[in-house]
Design an enzyme around this catalytic site. Structure first.
Site, PDB file in Angstrom:
ATOM      1  N   ARG A 160       0.870  -1.178   0.000  1.00 20.91           N
ATOM      2  CA  ARG A 160       0.000   0.000   0.000  1.00 20.91           C
ATOM      3  C   ARG A 160       0.906   1.226   0.000  1.00 20.91           C
ATOM      4  O   ARG A 160       2.033   1.185   0.490  1.00 20.91           O
ATOM      5  CB  ARG A 160      -0.890   0.015   1.236  1.00 20.91           C
ATOM      6  CG  ARG A 160      -1.822  -1.189   1.360  1.00 20.91           C
ATOM      7  CD  ARG A 160      -2.619  -1.126   2.650  1.00 20.91           C
ATOM      8  NE  ARG A 160      -3.547  -2.254   2.777  1.00 20.91           N
ATOM      9  CZ  ARG A 160      -3.267  -3.402   3.380  1.00 20.91           C
ATOM     10  NH1 ARG A 160      -2.064  -3.570   3.940  1.00 20.91           N
ATOM     11  NH2 ARG A 160      -4.143  -4.375   3.449  1.00 20.91           N
ATOM     12  N   LYS A 184      -2.412  -2.579   7.706  1.00 18.84           N
ATOM     13  CA  LYS A 184      -3.645  -2.210   8.408  1.00 18.84           C
ATOM     14  C   LYS A 184      -3.791  -3.030   9.679  1.00 18.84           C
ATOM     15  O   LYS A 184      -3.452  -4.200   9.722  1.00 18.84           O
ATOM     16  CB  LYS A 184      -4.851  -2.441   7.490  1.00 18.84           C
ATOM     17  CG  LYS A 184      -4.981  -1.432   6.355  1.00 18.84           C
ATOM     18  CD  LYS A 184      -6.257  -1.654   5.585  1.00 18.84           C
ATOM     19  CE  LYS A 184      -6.435  -0.587   4.505  1.00 18.84           C
ATOM     20  NZ  LYS A 184      -7.689  -0.783   3.739  1.00 18.84           N
ATOM     21  N   HIS A 258      -1.946   3.293  -6.379  1.00 18.55           N
ATOM     22  CA  HIS A 258      -2.442   1.939  -6.113  1.00 18.55           C
ATOM     23  C   HIS A 258      -2.337   1.036  -7.345  1.00 18.55           C
ATOM     24  O   HIS A 258      -2.479  -0.186  -7.239  1.00 18.55           O
ATOM     25  CB  HIS A 258      -3.893   2.007  -5.639  1.00 18.55           C
ATOM     26  CG  HIS A 258      -4.198   1.098  -4.491  1.00 18.55           C
ATOM     27  ND1 HIS A 258      -3.538   1.162  -3.278  1.00 18.55           N
ATOM     28  CD2 HIS A 258      -5.093   0.079  -4.371  1.00 18.55           C
ATOM     29  CE1 HIS A 258      -4.026   0.240  -2.465  1.00 18.55           C
ATOM     30  NE2 HIS A 258      -4.962  -0.437  -3.097  1.00 18.55           N
ATOM     31  N   ARG A 261       0.164  -1.777  -7.093  1.00 15.58           N
ATOM     32  CA  ARG A 261      -0.293  -2.838  -6.187  1.00 15.58           C
ATOM     33  C   ARG A 261      -1.261  -3.760  -6.926  1.00 15.58           C
ATOM     34  O   ARG A 261      -1.193  -4.985  -6.792  1.00 15.58           O
ATOM     35  CB  ARG A 261      -0.948  -2.217  -4.953  1.00 15.58           C
ATOM     36  CG  ARG A 261      -1.504  -3.235  -3.928  1.00 15.58           C
ATOM     37  CD  ARG A 261      -1.868  -2.491  -2.649  1.00 15.58           C
ATOM     38  NE  ARG A 261      -2.771  -3.227  -1.775  1.00 15.58           N
ATOM     39  CZ  ARG A 261      -2.383  -4.081  -0.833  1.00 15.58           C
ATOM     40  NH1 ARG A 261      -1.100  -4.344  -0.678  1.00 15.58           N
ATOM     41  NH2 ARG A 261      -3.265  -4.680  -0.043  1.00 15.58           N
ATOM     42  N   HIS A 284      -4.036  -8.859   2.972  1.00 16.14           N
ATOM     43  CA  HIS A 284      -5.496  -8.845   3.093  1.00 16.14           C
ATOM     44  C   HIS A 284      -5.923  -9.775   4.229  1.00 16.14           C
ATOM     45  O   HIS A 284      -5.450 -10.907   4.318  1.00 16.14           O
ATOM     46  CB  HIS A 284      -6.159  -9.335   1.797  1.00 16.14           C
ATOM     47  CG  HIS A 284      -6.105  -8.342   0.683  1.00 16.14           C
ATOM     48  ND1 HIS A 284      -6.275  -8.682  -0.649  1.00 16.14           N
ATOM     49  CD2 HIS A 284      -5.906  -7.002   0.698  1.00 16.14           C
ATOM     50  CE1 HIS A 284      -6.181  -7.598  -1.391  1.00 16.14           C
ATOM     51  NE2 HIS A 284      -5.975  -6.566  -0.604  1.00 16.14           N
ATOM     52  N   TYR A 293      -8.971  -9.887  -7.948  1.00 11.84           N
ATOM     53  CA  TYR A 293      -7.892  -9.935  -8.930  1.00 11.84           C
ATOM     54  C   TYR A 293      -8.014 -11.142  -9.848  1.00 11.84           C
ATOM     55  O   TYR A 293      -7.486 -11.128 -10.959  1.00 11.84           O
ATOM     56  CB  TYR A 293      -6.533  -9.930  -8.221  1.00 11.84           C
ATOM     57  CG  TYR A 293      -6.298  -8.636  -7.476  1.00 11.84           C
ATOM     58  CD1 TYR A 293      -5.982  -7.462  -8.162  1.00 11.84           C
ATOM     59  CD2 TYR A 293      -6.417  -8.573  -6.100  1.00 11.84           C
ATOM     60  CE1 TYR A 293      -5.802  -6.272  -7.486  1.00 11.84           C
ATOM     61  CE2 TYR A 293      -6.232  -7.383  -5.412  1.00 11.84           C
ATOM     62  CZ  TYR A 293      -5.928  -6.236  -6.113  1.00 11.84           C
ATOM     63  OH  TYR A 293      -5.755  -5.054  -5.437  1.00 11.84           O
TER      64      TYR A 293
END
Length: 312
Positions: A160, A184, A258, A261, A284, A293
């Site tokens: 990220r 995150k 982004h 990524r 994730h 994806y």
């Protein structure tokens, strides 16, 4: 652009309280206790404020009909289904907190369906596009070496943008060829650099970073990637940078930070990587987030089939 030097990672500021209702303040404190980031807390507060503005009734007293009226009002104001879904999610979390703290017995959002969203596929950036982008920086300058390393690392590791901006020297292990990334929820993962990114990063750290540090007159900045003034970069810095190199590389697509990524994940899947491994590399928490994806990869395969197969 600001010429100030940031010796610590730049963090978003909390939304000013401005005489907010007590229930918003209490919810804000609960989010802080859960360890949610400033950006996430701000988003919740902003959504709750927007929802409250659609009704004279205080938010904690809402029933399901009030939530439905709120969504209807948002729709009439031209808010997209995605925005409505996000605000409904914020309301759900708010009422769930009220239930968990025994301030009310029910969650009025419980039986309300989320507005249907069209699946937004990431922009498809080809491997040739990425190659041209990575070749765009001027390697004869310190900033060019920095930019080359940033682009290589972002594509090789699928980071990220915030993870790239906040990357510190202690998180880099060139000998092992890995980065220790904090993503995150303060979750840490190890991500392999790969040969090209490792070489570009080592080249920058050896031959260019000290030139940028020289501009830092005070403080000790541990950021890997520095601005021309020797401090931490911002997301905006990198946004302008990737736009510049996309233009130099002749890429017509509207790129964002982004985009690399997205390309990282899609290209891995195109070359046979399994979904679970890509999930771990991206950081994730939910596999369903990574599954988008597979749709990009499938769409690309279908396009290739139609273009090149005699019966496509």
């Amino acid at each position: 652009m600001s010429k100030t030097r940031a010796v610590n990672p730049r963090q978003p500021k909390s939304i000013p309280k401005n005489d907010e209702p007590e229930y918003v303040f209490d919810f804000r404190q609960a989010m802080l206790a859960r360890g949610l980031s400033v950006r996430t807390r701000n988003a919740y507060v902003k959504d709750l404020t927007s929802c409250q503005a659609t009704s004279l009734k205080a938010l904690p007293n809402w029933q399901d009909k009030d939530v439905i009226a709120c969504l209807s009002q948002l729709s009439s104001e031209g808010k997209t289904a995605r925005t409505q879904a996000r605000m409904l999610s914020s309301l759900r979390q708010f009422f769930l907190w009220l239930v968990n703290t025994e301030q009310r017995k029910d969650n009025p959002c419980e039986k309300i369906k989320t507005p249907k969203l069209g699946r937004a596929l990431p922009k498809d950036l080809s491997e040739a596009d990425v190659e041209n982008l990575l070749l765009a920086p001027d390697m004869s300058t310190s900033l060019g070496l920095r930019d080359k390393a940033m682009l290589e690392v972002l594509y090789a590791c699928g980071l990220r943008v915030s993870e790239l901006m906040n990357l510190s020297l202690e998180q880099v292990n060139l000998n092992a060829g890995v980065l220790r990334v904090t993503g995150k929820g303060n979750k840490t993962r190890l991500v392999p650099l790969g040969e090209y990114a490792n070489e570009a990063l080592e080249n920058y750290l050896t031959h260019a970073r000290n030139d940028l540090v020289a501009h830092l007159k005070s403080g000790d900045c541990q950021a890997v990637f520095l601005t021309a003034q020797g401090g931490y970069m911002t997301r905006q810095n990198f946004w302008y940078m990737i736009k510049k190199y996309a233009k130099l590389a002749g890429i017509q697509k509207d790129l964002s930070p982004h985009s690399l990524r997205h390309a990282f994940a899609t290209h891995l899947l195109n070359h046979g990587a399994d979904l679970r491994s890509v999930q771990l590399l991206l950081g994730h928490s939910d596999l369903s987030t990574t599954q988008i994806y597979t749709h990009v990869a499938t769409a690309r395969l279908q396009a290739l089939h139609e273009a090149h197969h005699p019966r496509g």
